[in-house]
Scaffold this motif. Structure first.
Motif, PDB file in Angstrom:
ATOM      1  N   ILE A   1     -29.989 -46.769-116.655  1.00 52.46           N
ATOM      2  CA  ILE A   1     -30.476 -45.757-116.070  1.00 52.46           C
ATOM      3  C   ILE A   1     -31.023 -46.364-114.558  1.00 52.46           C
ATOM      4  CG2 ILE A   1     -30.528 -44.181-117.890  1.00 52.46           C
ATOM      5  CD1 ILE A   1     -33.577 -43.945-117.370  1.00 52.46           C
ATOM      6  N   GLU A   2     -30.203 -45.780-113.554  1.00 51.76           N
ATOM      7  CA  GLU A   2     -30.524 -45.609-111.723  1.00 51.76           C
ATOM      8  C   GLU A   2     -30.494 -44.370-111.451  1.00 51.76           C
ATOM      9  OE1 GLU A   2     -30.132 -49.522-109.104  1.00 51.76           O
ATOM     10  OE2 GLU A   2     -28.069 -49.110-110.108  1.00 51.76           O
TER      11      GLU A   2
ATOM     12  N   CYS B   1     -32.258 -41.966-111.782  1.00 49.63           N
ATOM     13  CA  CYS B   1     -32.253 -40.227-112.224  1.00 49.63           C
ATOM     14  C   CYS B   1     -33.397 -40.055-113.028  1.00 49.63           C
ATOM     15  CB  CYS B   1     -31.864 -41.440-113.418  1.00 49.63           C
ATOM     16  SG  CYS B   1     -29.150 -42.179-113.729  1.00 49.63           S
ATOM     17  N   SER B   2     -33.010 -38.659-113.227  1.00 50.84           N
ATOM     18  CA  SER B   2     -34.708 -38.033-113.614  1.00 50.84           C
ATOM     19  C   SER B   2     -34.308 -37.317-115.187  1.00 50.84           C
ATOM     20  CB  SER B   2     -34.936 -37.365-112.588  1.00 50.84           C
ATOM     21  OG  SER B   2     -34.473 -36.178-112.309  1.00 50.84           O
TER      22      SER B   2
ATOM     23  N   VAL C   1     -33.488 -47.612-123.147  1.00 50.19           N
ATOM     24  CA  VAL C   1     -33.262 -47.650-122.526  1.00 50.19           C
ATOM     25  C   VAL C   1     -33.619 -48.433-120.980  1.00 50.19           C
ATOM     26  CG1 VAL C   1     -32.860 -45.523-120.089  1.00 50.19           C
ATOM     27  CG2 VAL C   1     -32.825 -45.373-123.002  1.00 50.19           C
ATOM     28  N   ASP C   2     -33.344 -49.093-120.352  1.00 41.51           N
ATOM     29  CA  ASP C   2     -33.441 -49.712-119.242  1.00 41.51           C
ATOM     30  C   ASP C   2     -33.226 -49.238-117.660  1.00 41.51           C
ATOM     31  OD1 ASP C   2     -34.014 -52.067-117.600  1.00 41.51           O
ATOM     32  OD2 ASP C   2     -32.326 -52.926-118.405  1.00 41.51           O
ATOM     33  N   ASP C   3     -34.699 -48.545-117.432  1.00 39.58           N
ATOM     34  CA  ASP C   3     -34.477 -47.463-116.353  1.00 39.58           C
ATOM     35  C   ASP C   3     -34.494 -49.271-115.404  1.00 39.58           C
ATOM     36  OD1 ASP C   3     -35.142 -46.501-113.956  1.00 39.58           O
ATOM     37  OD2 ASP C   3     -36.885 -44.811-114.643  1.00 39.58           O
TER      38      ASP C   3
ATOM     39  N   ASN D   1     -35.150 -48.422-112.159  1.00 40.76           N
ATOM     40  CA  ASN D   1     -36.191 -47.535-110.868  1.00 40.76           C
ATOM     41  C   ASN D   1     -37.137 -47.503-111.605  1.00 40.76           C
ATOM     42  OD1 ASN D   1     -33.343 -45.337-110.783  1.00 40.76           O
ATOM     43  ND2 ASN D   1     -34.363 -46.793-108.235  1.00 40.76           N
ATOM     44  N   TRP D   2     -38.013 -48.005-112.574  1.00 36.71           N
ATOM     45  CA  TRP D   2     -39.285 -48.381-113.113  1.00 36.71           C
ATOM     46  C   TRP D   2     -39.555 -50.086-113.878  1.00 36.71           C
ATOM     47  CZ3 TRP D   2     -43.310 -45.440-112.334  1.00 36.71           C
ATOM     48  CH2 TRP D   2     -44.264 -45.547-113.511  1.00 36.71           C
TER      49      TRP D   2
ATOM     50  N   SER E   1     -41.266 -45.770-118.940  1.00 35.71           N
ATOM     51  CA  SER E   1     -40.897 -44.788-117.349  1.00 35.71           C
ATOM     52  C   SER E   1     -40.464 -43.097-117.842  1.00 35.71           C
ATOM     53  CB  SER E   1     -39.566 -45.101-118.160  1.00 35.71           C
ATOM     54  OG  SER E   1     -38.213 -44.192-116.353  1.00 35.71           O
TER      55      SER E   1
ATOM     56  N   HIS F   1     -38.635 -40.948-116.526  1.00 35.98           N
ATOM     57  CA  HIS F   1     -37.698 -40.458-115.984  1.00 35.98           C
ATOM     58  C   HIS F   1     -36.429 -40.453-117.121  1.00 35.98           C
ATOM     59  CE1 HIS F   1     -38.173 -43.353-112.461  1.00 35.98           C
ATOM     60  NE2 HIS F   1     -38.582 -42.147-112.052  1.00 35.98           N
ATOM     61  N   TRP F   2     -36.866 -41.031-118.862  1.00 36.46           N
ATOM     62  CA  TRP F   2     -36.609 -40.384-119.735  1.00 36.46           C
ATOM     63  C   TRP F   2     -37.315 -40.662-120.897  1.00 36.46           C
ATOM     64  CZ3 TRP F   2     -36.521 -42.926-124.139  1.00 36.46           C
ATOM     65  CH2 TRP F   2     -36.224 -44.656-124.129  1.00 36.46           C
TER      66      TRP F   2
END
Length: 334
Positions: A266-267, A269-270, A303-305, A307-308, A315, A317-318
């Motif tokens: 994810i990139e 995302c929130s 999940v690879d974020d 932005n984190w 993260s 965001h998820w």
């Protein structure tokens, strides 16, 4: 700056430093000629794929423009070759150094844009759309083969390039549509859903890739995808997907029920929530067997974020979906 923000910033700085040190170490190993044979074999396979792709693109450029049959066949061949490199990286990125993964990812993006430009130059598509129809369509099956791409709009990044490069099946600029797509319509094809509002889409069979852009309050129920699924600029949606890799960009307030043999990325995302794949339909086992996806391997919660980067904190965001539900081919099961 709050204590939490300071800790996050420190964690991110430490992670970036560790990544740089690891990359430096990997490059030193390579310079000493100590790269493993397994890594070298993967890179050789990727290089061979790029060479085949470039030869096909050169063939397309030299094809007489009046010979539309040969040109179309060559472009279709390139379209079929594109997911091969993506699949190669998805299956082997865990065995590659991080800097090599980044290099190959950049190469995949460059080849995709090159193919987009090639199609625009050699075979620009005429744009169509539904005419004289009400936007309200419910409880009605539509044949995807009758739906061709209309003009593209919306803020999603590269949406116009994706649409213009698309040689597969497309559904776009629709609201309140219930659509069932059978395997024969999308077998080994690239599928694009774009600019949809309050739509419910069910697809079985084995599409090669699935792109979803500018979706609002939609439910996507999908059987196994042979390579990757891409989601961009969507919100308030339910995605039930099985694939090798899932990439999600600029998406918010959505639930994901996934079977992923590589990982979800994810990139920007929130408020995304994840749960295991929850779709059941007749013939699903056969669809999984045809794609080669391993039913016993599901990294739905890896999940690879992008932005984190703080390794010591989850993260924001998820998260894991607290009360997941099951879906059937006919809809949600209570």
């Amino acid at each position: 700056m709050s204590d939490i923000s300071q800790k996050a910033a420190i964690g991110q700085a430490i992670q970036e430093r560790n990544d740089l040190l690891a990359e430096k170490h990997e490059r030193e190993i390579e310079c000493r000629g100590e790269r493993s044979q397994a890594v070298q074999d993967i890179l050789d396979d990727f290089a061979q794929w790029e060479q085949r792709l470039q030869r096909s693109m050169t063939q397309a450029r030299t094809c007489p423009t009046q010979d539309q049959v040969s040109l179309t066949e060559t472009l279709d061949e390139i379209s079929a070759q594109m997911p091969v490199g993506e699949k190669l990286l998805a299956q082997n990125q865990g065995a590659l150094p991080k800097y090599e993964v980044k290099r190959l990812q950049n190469s995949l993006r460059e080849r995709a844009f090159e193919f987009t430009a090639l199609q625009d130059d050699l075979q620009p598509k005429q744009k169509f759309g539904f005419k004289g129809r009400k936007s309200k369509k419910t409880d009605k099956d539509l044949s995807l083969s009758t739906v061709v791409p209309p003009p593209v709009h919306g803020p999603a990044q590269n949406a116009d390039k994706i649409a213009s490069a698309h040689n597969g099946y497309t559904l776009a600029n629709q609201s309140d549509v219930t659509l069932r797509i059978v395997g024969s319509e999308i077998q080994d094809q690239d599928v694009l859903f774009q600019d949809l509002v309050r739509c419910r889409i069910t697809l079985t069979g084995n599409p090669s890739t699935v792109h979803m852009t500018n979706l609002v309050d939609c439910t996507i129920l999908a059987g196994p995808v042979s390579t990757s699924a891409f989601i961009d600029n969507s919100r308030d949606c339910r995605f039930v997907l099985a694939c090798q890799q899932l990439r999600t960009h600029s998406t918010t307030h959505s639930h994901f029920y996934i079977h992923v043999t590589s990982k979800a990325i994810i990139e920007d995302c929130s408020d995304l929530k994840f749960a295991p794949y929850a779709l059941k339909y007749p013939g699903m086992a056969e669809d999984f067997e045809r794609t080669g996806l391993d039913w016993s391997v599901n990294n739905w919660n890896r999940v690879d974020d992008f932005n984190w980067l703080a390794s010591d904190q989850a993260s924001p965001h998820w998260s894991v979906l607290a009360e997941p539900q099951d879906f059937s081919i006919d809809g949600l099961k209570n």
